[in-house]
Scaffold this active site. Sequence first.
Site, PDB file in Angstrom:
ATOM      1  N   LYS A 124      92.986 -49.283 -50.892  1.00  0.00           N
ATOM      2  CA  LYS A 124      92.255 -48.034 -50.607  1.00  0.00           C
ATOM      3  C   LYS A 124      92.865 -47.416 -49.364  1.00  0.00           C
ATOM      4  CE  LYS A 124      88.678 -45.842 -52.317  1.00  0.00           C
ATOM      5  NZ  LYS A 124      88.175 -45.871 -53.696  1.00  0.00           N
ATOM      6  N   ASP A 164      90.052 -39.720 -54.362  1.00  0.00           N
ATOM      7  CA  ASP A 164      88.708 -40.248 -54.107  1.00  0.00           C
ATOM      8  C   ASP A 164      87.969 -39.062 -53.462  1.00  0.00           C
ATOM      9  OD1 ASP A 164      87.253 -43.050 -54.145  1.00  0.00           O
ATOM     10  OD2 ASP A 164      86.665 -42.150 -52.262  1.00  0.00           O
ATOM     11  N   GLY A 236      75.679 -35.037 -56.021  1.00  0.00           N
ATOM     12  CA  GLY A 236      77.023 -34.507 -55.829  1.00  0.00           C
ATOM     13  C   GLY A 236      77.301 -33.430 -56.856  1.00  0.00           C
ATOM     14  N   PHE A 237      78.445 -32.750 -56.675  1.00  0.00           N
ATOM     15  CA  PHE A 237      78.862 -31.767 -57.687  1.00  0.00           C
ATOM     16  C   PHE A 237      80.387 -31.769 -57.778  1.00  0.00           C
ATOM     17  CE2 PHE A 237      78.343 -29.538 -53.642  1.00  0.00           C
ATOM     18  CZ  PHE A 237      79.566 -28.898 -53.509  1.00  0.00           C
ATOM     19  N   GLY A 238      81.007 -32.870 -57.345  1.00  0.00           N
ATOM     20  CA  GLY A 238      82.467 -32.964 -57.342  1.00  0.00           C
ATOM     21  C   GLY A 238      83.002 -33.419 -58.679  1.00  0.00           C
ATOM     22  N   ASN A 239      84.216 -33.927 -58.629  1.00  0.00           N
ATOM     23  CA  ASN A 239      84.946 -34.306 -59.820  1.00  0.00           C
ATOM     24  C   ASN A 239      84.189 -35.328 -60.678  1.00  0.00           C
ATOM     25  OD1 ASN A 239      87.355 -34.505 -61.389  1.00  0.00           O
ATOM     26  ND2 ASN A 239      87.712 -36.460 -60.373  1.00  0.00           N
ATOM     27  N   VAL A 240      83.548 -36.284 -60.024  1.00  0.00           N
ATOM     28  CA  VAL A 240      82.878 -37.357 -60.759  1.00  0.00           C
ATOM     29  C   VAL A 240      81.627 -36.824 -61.473  1.00  0.00           C
ATOM     30  CG1 VAL A 240      81.690 -39.564 -60.491  1.00  0.00           C
ATOM     31  CG2 VAL A 240      83.807 -39.141 -59.230  1.00  0.00           C
ATOM     32  N   ALA A 241      80.803 -36.071 -60.736  1.00  0.00           N
ATOM     33  CA  ALA A 241      79.594 -35.493 -61.335  1.00  0.00           C
ATOM     34  C   ALA A 241      79.968 -34.524 -62.461  1.00  0.00           C
ATOM     35  CB  ALA A 241      78.774 -34.772 -60.262  1.00  0.00           C
ATOM     36  N   TRP A 242      81.079 -33.824 -62.271  1.00  0.00           N
ATOM     37  CA  TRP A 242      81.557 -32.872 -63.282  1.00  0.00           C
ATOM     38  C   TRP A 242      81.846 -33.575 -64.614  1.00  0.00           C
ATOM     39  CZ3 TRP A 242      86.895 -32.803 -64.899  1.00  0.00           C
ATOM     40  CH2 TRP A 242      87.251 -31.721 -65.694  1.00  0.00           C
TER      41      TRP A 242
HETATM   42  N1  GLU Z   1      89.070 -43.531 -56.208  1.00  0.00           N
HETATM   43  C1  GLU Z   1      88.811 -43.974 -57.523  1.00  0.00           C
HETATM   44  C2  GLU Z   1      88.092 -45.300 -57.465  1.00  0.00           C
HETATM   45  O1  GLU Z   1      87.284 -45.493 -56.583  1.00  0.00           O
HETATM   46  C3  GLU Z   1      90.049 -43.989 -58.385  1.00  0.00           C
HETATM   47  C4  GLU Z   1      91.140 -44.910 -57.940  1.00  0.00           C
HETATM   48  C5  GLU Z   1      92.424 -44.789 -58.738  1.00  0.00           C
HETATM   49  O2  GLU Z   1      92.471 -44.056 -59.702  1.00  0.00           O
HETATM   50  O3  GLU Z   1      93.393 -45.480 -58.335  1.00  0.00           O
HETATM   51  O4  GLU Z   1      88.233 -46.167 -58.256  1.00  0.00           O
END
Ligand code: GLU
Length: 447
Positions: A124, A164, A236-242
């Site tokens: 990370k 992320d 949220g309203f970002g990529n994940v919520a989308w």
């Molecule tokens: N940030 C995302 C996660 O928490 C994606 C990580 C990735 O695609 O390498 O898993």
Amino acid sequence: MKVNEIMTALEAKHPGEKEYLQAVREVLESIEEVYNQHPEFEKAKIVERLVEPDRIFTFRVTWVDRNGEVQTNLGYRVQYNAALGAYKGGLRFHKAVNVSMLKFLGFEQIFKNSLTNLPLGGGKGGSDFDPVGKTDEEIMRFCQAFMYELWRNIGPDQDSPAGDVGVGGREIGYLYGAYKKLAREHSTGALTGKSYGWGGSLVRPEATGFGAIYYVERMVKQTGDKMEGKRIALSGFGNVAWGAAIKATELGAKVVALSGPDGVCELPNGIDQEMIDYMLVMRASNRNKVQDMADKFPGKAVFTPGKKAWMVKCDIACPCAFQNELAEEDAKELIANGVKYVAEVSNMGCQPGAIAAFQAAKIPFGPGKAVNAGGVATSGLEICQNAGHINWTAPEVDQKLHKIMNDIYDMCVKYGTQPDGTINYVKGANIAGFMRVANAMLAQGII
Ligand code: GLU
């Protein structure tokens, strides 16, 4: 292994690193029993080795803002564990980022990546750079300055970062452009989440949200219930919520709430395509205000400042924004309002007290490392396509993602089914993720 002894030693070694210690404790408590049935794990000190990252890079990132002022941020990459493959995990750009946060996220990533059954190690990274209010040029200059330092430590067989919080397709584009120039090679697998057309995978932008809803669908079906008509609250309203909003709507559920740091938007009639598309505009604006949805769609979205998504009556609650965003009192309110299923989509989105409250109320609870694994899984599929110089169609990628999520769900059930027949998904995910990594570490020797 005795969890309390290990935790006491870790607390002394890493004082004040609350989130990291919280993440480690949860895993150790889940695996304790299984671990102690394997003396070879104890002998090889698997846990003592696993809790410490292989290495951490910290670097200065200096860039020039729109007023010609010189700005300095800190950048990090935590390369946690490479037993299963090259390090893999996102980059987070957020003002609260520090090494402790990235250690917790990197630790979680090891198990999540293991659950995908793909050859992915855990890592990370990120920076305390705050994208809120920044212009596109500032974002580009920051990404370039960040990559000046990071590029030597990444590559398809070394470490492959992705997005992320605060890092989406645009940022990955700028990061990859800088990487390519510095490394002097088009090594597409060095970063994932790229745009389609220059190495990106179809369905990667939607993958975390799609995968989460595939997992939720299994949780719902497990009880003999169905997705149609379920009210689902997303934070949220970002990529994940989308992505989650698209898939939930497609499966006949009704998205009744989205939220932001400024408050919540209630959506009495659910979300429609125009509103889903507008989520992307909101994210690209860097304003970080969910109120923009209500301003754009008066009547369809009703904004209340300061209110959380968890105050809206729903059947399914999915935190999709940030760690520890759902507290014990939020859990109690959700339970009082009749929530039936909770699935963490953000990494460690629920506080330990909230998880305990859901479990005590016998509400099925899906943990982030299993529920949100579709994002990194599809990054793994992106790397496969890059290595083979091929592009799979959207249905091909989606089908593989769906299978991976089904397999993860089945593993959680296999390892998480309790003597009374209930499923502890937290335990199941931690044990399943751990076993694969531990066996790989054993096979590869003391290193
Ligand atoms: N940030 C995302 C996660 O928490 C994606 C990580 C990735 O695609 O390498 O898993």
